[in-house]
Design an enzyme around this catalytic site. Structure first.
Site, PDB file in Angstrom:
ATOM      1  N   LYS A 251       1.115  -1.227   0.359  1.00 26.62           N
ATOM      2  CA  LYS A 251      -0.245   0.351  -0.185  1.00 26.62           C
ATOM      3  C   LYS A 251       0.795   0.990  -0.443  1.00 26.62           C
ATOM      4  O   LYS A 251       0.818   2.375  -0.587  1.00 26.62           O
ATOM      5  CB  LYS A 251      -1.145  -0.201   1.259  1.00 26.62           C
ATOM      6  N   ASN A 252       2.204   0.895   1.171  1.00 26.94           N
ATOM      7  CA  ASN A 252       2.327   2.528   0.973  1.00 26.94           C
ATOM      8  C   ASN A 252       4.050   2.690   0.310  1.00 26.94           C
ATOM      9  O   ASN A 252       4.063   3.473   0.001  1.00 26.94           O
ATOM     10  CB  ASN A 252       3.365   2.113   2.689  1.00 26.94           C
TER      11      ASN A 252
ATOM     12  N   ARG B  42      -4.208  10.454   3.743  1.00 27.30           N
ATOM     13  CA  ARG B  42      -3.674  11.655   4.102  1.00 27.30           C
ATOM     14  C   ARG B  42      -2.977  11.340   2.482  1.00 27.30           C
ATOM     15  O   ARG B  42      -1.674  12.982   2.096  1.00 27.30           O
ATOM     16  CB  ARG B  42      -2.778  10.732   5.214  1.00 27.30           C
TER      17      ARG B  42
ATOM     18  N   CYS C 192      -6.789   8.286   8.941  1.00 27.97           N
ATOM     19  CA  CYS C 192      -6.550   7.262  10.217  1.00 27.97           C
ATOM     20  C   CYS C 192      -6.605   8.901  11.119  1.00 27.97           C
ATOM     21  O   CYS C 192      -4.948   9.367  10.936  1.00 27.97           O
ATOM     22  CB  CYS C 192      -5.592   6.143  10.338  1.00 27.97           C
TER      23      CYS C 192
ATOM     24  N   ARG D 167       0.034  14.990  12.009  1.00 29.86           N
ATOM     25  CA  ARG D 167       0.675  14.581  11.018  1.00 29.86           C
ATOM     26  C   ARG D 167       1.347  16.218   9.882  1.00 29.86           C
ATOM     27  O   ARG D 167      -0.209  16.674   9.461  1.00 29.86           O
ATOM     28  CB  ARG D 167       0.370  13.038  10.146  1.00 29.86           C
ATOM     29  N   PRO D 168       1.536  16.971  10.223  1.00 29.79           N
ATOM     30  CA  PRO D 168       1.908  18.335  10.039  1.00 29.79           C
ATOM     31  C   PRO D 168       2.181  18.624   8.506  1.00 29.79           C
ATOM     32  O   PRO D 168       2.969  17.910   7.797  1.00 29.79           O
ATOM     33  CB  PRO D 168       2.807  19.543  10.878  1.00 29.79           C
TER      34      PRO D 168
ATOM     35  N   ASP E 220       3.861   1.014  12.003  1.00 29.56           N
ATOM     36  CA  ASP E 220       2.564   0.312  11.874  1.00 29.56           C
ATOM     37  C   ASP E 220       2.656  -1.064  12.394  1.00 29.56           C
ATOM     38  O   ASP E 220       1.147  -1.640  11.928  1.00 29.56           O
ATOM     39  CB  ASP E 220       2.880   0.090  10.389  1.00 29.56           C
TER      40      ASP E 220
ATOM     41  N   ILE F 230       6.154   7.790  17.060  1.00 26.87           N
ATOM     42  CA  ILE F 230       5.830   8.439  16.238  1.00 26.87           C
ATOM     43  C   ILE F 230       4.741   9.294  16.287  1.00 26.87           C
ATOM     44  O   ILE F 230       4.616   9.934  15.803  1.00 26.87           O
ATOM     45  CB  ILE F 230       5.765   7.529  15.385  1.00 26.87           C
TER      46      ILE F 230
ATOM     47  N   ARG G 121      -8.546  -0.239   4.021  1.00 26.45           N
ATOM     48  CA  ARG G 121      -7.737   0.035   3.471  1.00 26.45           C
ATOM     49  C   ARG G 121      -6.712   0.262   3.192  1.00 26.45           C
ATOM     50  O   ARG G 121      -5.570   0.417   2.267  1.00 26.45           O
ATOM     51  CB  ARG G 121      -7.561   1.175   4.445  1.00 26.45           C
TER      52      ARG G 121
END
Length: 417
Positions: free
Chosen positions: A22-23, A92, A116, A121-122, A305, A327, A397
């Site tokens: 996914k990532n 995101r 999520c 998470r700026p 994760d 994190i 997801r």
């Protein structure tokens, strides 16, 4: 809303192929916008986040064909002036469209990203980096408005090795004028995969896999076919599921270095591991042992994760375990659900203490985020009786078909509407 029903008490045995990551898939799909042509992605996971990204790309004019886990994107003509807020707000990674769109177009209005709710998470880190690359940014009520007269290479020093910011800068820099240097870049394998895809399409990138990445801008990319890496978090999830439920299983397609930190913790808990070039066999012990001082860290450290899944696994271990989340501040939302199932967990700030040897029992619990939902599935496999994991769309997801994968290993699990 759908739910997943698990009847515990069944050991897991057999083999399972690990899906595409996914990532890695999402930033590579965003990167396809940099090419005015055809991109063919193999082993692209058919998960809800990928479907959301497809919808965003289609709104810009990208033509998409799917055939199983093969995705073909025609990006010859795109018009990204304004992107749909509902779809962008569902994940995101929609923010990753800013980099390639600024590389190819002159302006875009991007709705604020979602995903999520696991912590702050700026978005400002992305904006600050793009501003150094000749992008003018204004924050509007309806989203982030960006415009440029041409991306220019720059030296970007990250205060924190953010995966998303590293990816966005890489994507913006591929077609930029001059060279871009990223200092303190994130080193996750998914970033390596993105870079290898871009190089296959004609980009010039040095320093892959290190914390210093240099991208020299090129005039254009070309058509490419690429196979996405296996998902190390799915592999890690199934490793913890086997450890929790008992049995032994072979995970096919995954590289051990991508899951080394997870494998190290499981080995410390008493699991046996047999490592091959692109497969891992995990053998659960008769009794899991507690593991102290697990610390989530950027890669190659223990991944955030995998924190929830490891916590669920260690609930039944003999002895005390501890996990410190460094994190995301909201990664412990799974704790009340595990306590309902009989776990003995206490949280103080960013540290969770798990008193092992708990007898987990089936309950109706709710997924609050993607990885927490997967962890509750693992807990259900180890519990006595029946566990119902509600709001399982969170799990969708990131997992193509967690029920089918686990059933192939002998789990008693199915989906209910």
């Amino acid at each position: 809303m759908s739910s997943i029903c698990i009847r515990g008490g069944y050991c897991l045995n057999g083999e399972v192929d690990i899906q595409g990551a996914k990532n890695a898939a999402l930033p590579i799909m965003a990167a396809s916008l940099l090419n005015k042509g055809i991109v063919c992605l193999r082993r692209c996971p058919q998960i809800s986040d990928v479907r959301h990204m497809c919808r965003l790309l289609e709104q810009m004019g990208v033509r998409i064909e799917t055939d199983g886990d093969r995705l073909i994107l025609d990006t010859k003509e795109i018009d990204p002036i304004e992107i749909s807020a509902p779809d962008a707000g569902k994940m995101r990674s929609s923010v990753l469209l800013l980099g390639p769109l600024m590389g190819r177009k002159t302006e875009v209005l991007m709705p604020y990203p979602g995903g999520c709710t696991i912590g702050a998470r700026p978005v400002n880190w992305h904006i600050e980096a793009l501003q150094k690359m000749n992008v003018q940014v204004s924050m509007r009520e309806e989203g982030i408005y960006c415009r440029t007269k041409g991306i220019k290479g720059a030296k970007i020093v990250l205060s924190y090795p953010s995966v998303g910011v590293t990816e966005n800068v890489i994507l913006a820099a591929v077609l930029a004028e001059g060279s871009t240097e990223i200092i303190n870049a994130a080193m996750e394998p998914e970033i390596e995969d993105l870079c290898r895809f871009l190089i296959a399409a004609g980009a010039r990138i040095n320093g892959i896999g290190t914390n210093r990445i240099v991208i020299t801008g090129v005039e254009q990319l070309h058509d490419v076919q690429y196979t996405i890496m296996a998902d190390r978090i799915v592999a890690g999830t199934y490793m913890t599921a086997v450890a929790a439920a008992g049995g032994q299983a072979v995970l096919k397609g995954v590289r051990v270095r991508h899951v080394q930190s997870v494998a190290d913790v499981l080995a410390e808990s008493g699991c046996g591991l047999i490592i091959c070039e692109e497969s891992i066999k995990i053998i659960a012990p008769s009794v899991l042992l507690g593991v102290k001082n697990i610390q989530t860290q950027p890669y190659p450290g223990f991944p955030t994760d995998m924190q929830s899944q490891m916590m669920a696994c260690l609930c039944t271990a003999h002895g005390e375990s501890s996990i410190t989340e460094n994190i995301f501040e909201n990664r412990f939302k799974i704790v009340p659900e595990l306590i309902r199932m009989g776990a003995d967990i206490s949280v103080s700030g960013s540290k969770a203490l798990i008193s092992g040897s708990a007898k987990l029992h089936g309950e109706a619990v709710a997924a609050r985020d993607l990885r927490g939902g997967a962890a509750l599935v693992a807990a259900g496999l180890a519990a006595e009786g029946t566990t119902i994991v509600q709001e399982s769309e969170y799990i969708d997801r990131g997992y193509v078909d967690v029920c089918s994968d686990l059933r192939s290993l002998g789990a008693c699990i199915d989906r209910r509407q």
